[in-house]
Design a protein around this motif. Structure first.
Motif, mmCIF file in Angstrom:
data_model
loop_
_atom_site.group_PDB
_atom_site.id
_atom_site.type_symbol
_atom_site.label_atom_id
_atom_site.label_comp_id
_atom_site.label_asym_id
_atom_site.label_seq_id
_atom_site.Cartn_x
_atom_site.Cartn_y
_atom_site.Cartn_z
ATOM 1 N N PRO A 48 0.842 -1.206 0.000
ATOM 2 C CA PRO A 48 0.000 0.000 0.000
ATOM 3 C C PRO A 48 0.874 1.252 0.000
ATOM 4 C CG PRO A 48 -0.627 -1.538 1.759
ATOM 5 C CD PRO A 48 0.705 -1.974 1.250
ATOM 6 N N VAL A 49 0.699 2.082 -1.011
ATOM 7 C CA VAL A 49 1.546 3.269 -1.141
ATOM 8 C C VAL A 49 0.745 4.560 -1.220
ATOM 9 C CG1 VAL A 49 3.434 2.006 -2.252
ATOM 10 C CG2 VAL A 49 1.639 3.019 -3.677
ATOM 11 N N TYR A 50 -0.564 4.438 -1.413
ATOM 12 C CA TYR A 50 -1.370 5.629 -1.717
ATOM 13 C C TYR A 50 -2.761 5.440 -1.116
ATOM 14 C CZ TYR A 50 -3.545 9.236 -4.703
ATOM 15 O OH TYR A 50 -4.218 10.341 -5.180
ATOM 16 N N ILE A 51 -3.074 6.212 -0.110
ATOM 17 C CA ILE A 51 -4.378 6.158 0.547
ATOM 18 C C ILE A 51 -5.085 7.485 0.289
ATOM 19 C CG2 ILE A 51 -5.600 5.888 2.729
ATOM 20 C CD1 ILE A 51 -3.086 4.406 3.763
ATOM 21 N N ALA A 52 -6.225 7.407 -0.378
ATOM 22 C CA ALA A 52 -6.879 8.650 -0.775
ATOM 23 C C ALA A 52 -8.387 8.481 -0.798
ATOM 24 C CB ALA A 52 -6.393 9.092 -2.155
ATOM 25 N N PRO A 53 -9.116 9.555 -0.516
ATOM 26 C CA PRO A 53 -10.571 9.492 -0.647
ATOM 27 C C PRO A 53 -10.985 9.439 -2.105
ATOM 28 C CG PRO A 53 -9.851 11.710 -0.044
ATOM 29 C CD PRO A 53 -8.633 10.853 -0.043
ATOM 30 N N ILE A 54 -12.080 8.729 -2.356
ATOM 31 C CA ILE A 54 -12.760 8.802 -3.649
ATOM 32 C C ILE A 54 -13.879 9.828 -3.476
ATOM 33 C CG2 ILE A 54 -14.169 7.579 -5.346
ATOM 34 C CD1 ILE A 54 -12.692 5.032 -4.591
ATOM 35 N N ALA A 55 -13.729 10.941 -4.128
ATOM 36 C CA ALA A 55 -14.696 12.033 -3.992
ATOM 37 C C ALA A 55 -15.889 11.812 -4.921
ATOM 38 C CB ALA A 55 -14.024 13.365 -4.281
ATOM 39 N N ILE A 56 -16.999 12.484 -4.594
ATOM 40 C CA ILE A 56 -18.200 12.478 -5.435
ATOM 41 C C ILE A 56 -18.418 13.901 -5.952
ATOM 42 C CG2 ILE A 56 -20.644 11.853 -5.575
ATOM 43 C CD1 ILE A 56 -18.811 9.518 -4.883
ATOM 44 N N PRO A 57 -17.716 14.270 -7.024
ATOM 45 C CA PRO A 57 -17.881 15.620 -7.576
ATOM 46 C C PRO A 57 -19.146 15.723 -8.430
ATOM 47 C CG PRO A 57 -16.185 14.430 -8.781
ATOM 48 C CD PRO A 57 -16.668 13.513 -7.710
ATOM 49 N N ALA A 98 -18.067 4.837 12.172
ATOM 50 C CA ALA A 98 -17.273 5.603 13.131
ATOM 51 C C ALA A 98 -17.305 7.090 12.799
ATOM 52 C CB ALA A 98 -15.836 5.097 13.145
ATOM 53 N N SER A 99 -17.323 7.916 13.823
ATOM 54 C CA SER A 99 -17.393 9.366 13.644
ATOM 55 C C SER A 99 -16.140 9.900 12.960
ATOM 56 C CB SER A 99 -17.563 10.038 15.004
ATOM 57 O OG SER A 99 -17.588 11.446 14.870
ATOM 58 N N GLY A 100 -16.356 10.818 12.013
ATOM 59 C CA GLY A 100 -15.239 11.498 11.369
ATOM 60 C C GLY A 100 -14.542 10.701 10.298
ATOM 61 N N VAL A 101 -15.048 9.522 9.972
ATOM 62 C CA VAL A 101 -14.420 8.682 8.960
ATOM 63 C C VAL A 101 -15.104 8.890 7.613
ATOM 64 C CG1 VAL A 101 -13.982 6.298 8.228
ATOM 65 C CG2 VAL A 101 -13.707 6.941 10.618
ATOM 66 N N TYR A 102 -14.305 9.063 6.567
ATOM 67 C CA TYR A 102 -14.840 9.122 5.202
ATOM 68 C C TYR A 102 -14.621 7.750 4.576
ATOM 69 C CZ TYR A 102 -15.794 10.759 0.465
ATOM 70 O OH TYR A 102 -16.336 10.938 -0.786
ATOM 71 N N PRO A 103 -15.697 6.987 4.314
ATOM 72 C CA PRO A 103 -15.533 5.565 3.997
ATOM 73 C C PRO A 103 -15.308 5.233 2.535
ATOM 74 C CG PRO A 103 -17.854 6.061 4.244
ATOM 75 C CD PRO A 103 -17.110 7.349 4.501
ATOM 76 N N ILE A 104 -15.523 6.204 1.640
ATOM 77 C CA ILE A 104 -15.294 5.904 0.219
ATOM 78 C C ILE A 104 -13.819 6.198 -0.054
ATOM 79 C CG2 ILE A 104 -16.156 6.154 -2.120
ATOM 80 C CD1 ILE A 104 -18.551 7.619 -1.042
ATOM 81 N N VAL A 105 -13.027 5.181 0.100
ATOM 82 C CA VAL A 105 -11.591 5.386 0.099
ATOM 83 C C VAL A 105 -10.926 4.427 -0.871
ATOM 84 C CG1 VAL A 105 -11.210 3.780 2.017
ATOM 85 C CG2 VAL A 105 -9.553 5.601 1.606
ATOM 86 N N LEU A 106 -9.867 4.899 -1.430
ATOM 87 C CA LEU A 106 -9.064 4.111 -2.350
ATOM 88 C C LEU A 106 -7.729 3.809 -1.674
ATOM 89 C CD1 LEU A 106 -8.510 4.778 -6.104
ATOM 90 C CD2 LEU A 106 -6.537 4.738 -4.606
ATOM 91 N N VAL A 107 -7.454 2.525 -1.499
ATOM 92 C CA VAL A 107 -6.141 2.097 -1.044
ATOM 93 C C VAL A 107 -5.441 1.518 -2.261
ATOM 94 C CG1 VAL A 107 -4.840 0.606 0.504
ATOM 95 C CG2 VAL A 107 -6.982 1.621 1.273
#
Length: 368
Positions: A125-134, A298-307
């Motif tokens: 795993p080298v890149y952890i990023a949110p998947i946004a909904i633009p 969980a509070s404060g977590v953005y779950p649509i994420v790309l690992v």
């Protein structure tokens, strides 16, 4: 490629890591040694070609530029053809190192042994990023979407932005009658697969489709790779899509329902989902593939994420190729490399414990 040895010193970094409880975000990666394999002061020469994830493109551009300062005689090439294409290139031998937003499936893990030997390939795993909904909706700069409503939008069951199901989540927003245009990737994509894994986990009956690198819903609009999708969204009023957050640009993005709150994407909120994630049993020793906890509340977590991973063979026929792959990967997971990606692409740097595990996995790669 030739190896030119500099000083005889071998740097070793020692870390003391304390054990945490069951909610330790990196419990799957803890090791007993506590010593990281260091970077030998070795100057390399040669060319390393990699391919794969278009979501990683901004980060890879930063990593390649940074690595040039460490190894000025190494030419690093990256072709952002998409995660599916990258994995196929690893299997065929076209690329010795690939970027992918999804780990190899069972069939791919079996196929890759033809090039990588019986030990197969490892995921780092080298890149952890949110998947946004633009979305492109002039006059609407704030938008809340629950998991079920998000699934209904992308399943094309909700067709206009003023649908009562959206309006109920946004009572203070004047939503227009504009038709919703869902824009998806036309090529096999790790970003698509990660997004579909989320919808599958949380969408319930609103999302009847299985996760897959290919978009399953007919209709809407499509375009190849991240840049193509974002060009269509930017030119289409009423459009909505999913994308690595680094590609959002000036578009507004939706806040996603998690538990009792709506959460905007951020690197920190995306990284927090790793806290609840578990390792995948790929059968490869030292592999760091993850099963991401998409349904966390969980509070404060953005779950649509790309690992997103770099995938490398556990063994290469050529010792020089192995040396280049290992050296580049060490730079990518280093604190410096992760910070460069964060600045260029808005990703979340990996934790110290995950870095330790990654370095040990990288060090295990063989060549020659």
């Amino acid at each position: 490629m030739r190896l030119r040895r500099g000083s005889a010193l071998l740097g070793v970094v020692a870390l003391t890591l304390s054990a945490c409880g069951d909610d330790n975000p990196t419990r799957a990666f803890e090791t007993s040694g506590g010593v990281l394999p260091g970077r030998a002061e070795v100057q390399l020469e040669g060319t390393l070609s990699a391919s794969g994830s278009s979501a990683q493109e901004s980060a890879m551009t930063a990593w390649i530029a940074g690595y040039r300062g460490v190894q000025p005689d190494v030419t690093m090439i990256y072709d952002a053809i998409g995660s599916g294409g990258g994995r196929q290139n690893l299997i065929s031998g076209a690329s010795p190192l690939v970027g992918s937003d999804a780990y190899l499936d069972e069939e791919e893990r079996a196929a890759v042994t033809r090039r990588c030997g019986p030990g197969g390939a490892v995921h780092v795993p080298v890149y952890i990023a949110p998947i946004a909904i633009p979305y492109h909706l002039p006059g609407v700069d704030e938008l809340n979407l629950s998991p079920e409503v998000l699934a209904q939008v992308f399943a094309r069951d909700i067709r206009t932005w003023d649908d009562p199901r959206i309006q109920q989540l946004n009572p203070a927003v004047d939503l227009p009658e504009t038709e919703i245009t869902v824009v998806n990737r036309s090529d096999d994509s790790g970003t698509t697969e990660n997004f579909l894994e989320y919808l599958h986990a949380v969408g319930g009956q609103a999302w009847p489709y299985e996760p897959d690198p290919s978009w399953p819903v007919p209709g809407g609009e499509s375009a190849a790779q991240t840049t193509g999708v974002m060009m269509v969204v930017g030119a289409t009023e009423g459009a909505v899509t999913y994308t690595d957050a680094s590609a959002v640009g000036e578009l507004d993005t939706a806040r996603i329902g998690v538990g009792d709150e709506f959460v905007a994407y951020s690197p920190e909120a995306a990284a927090a989902v790793i806290d609840a994630s578990e390792p995948v049993d790929t059968g490869v020793e030292g592999d760091l593939a993850l099963e991401v906890a998409r349904d966390t509340t969980a509070s404060g977590v953005y779950p649509i994420v790309l690992v997103s991973y770099h995938i490398a063979c556990t063994s290469y026929d050529d010792a020089d190729t192995a040396a280049l792959v290992k050296d580049f990967l060490r730079f990518v997971v280093s604190e410096e490399g992760q910070q460069q990606a964060a600045e260029a692409a808005g990703s979340a740097p990996i934790s110290e414990q995950l870095r330790e595990a990654a370095l040990q996995t990288i060090d295990s790669i063989q060549g020659g």
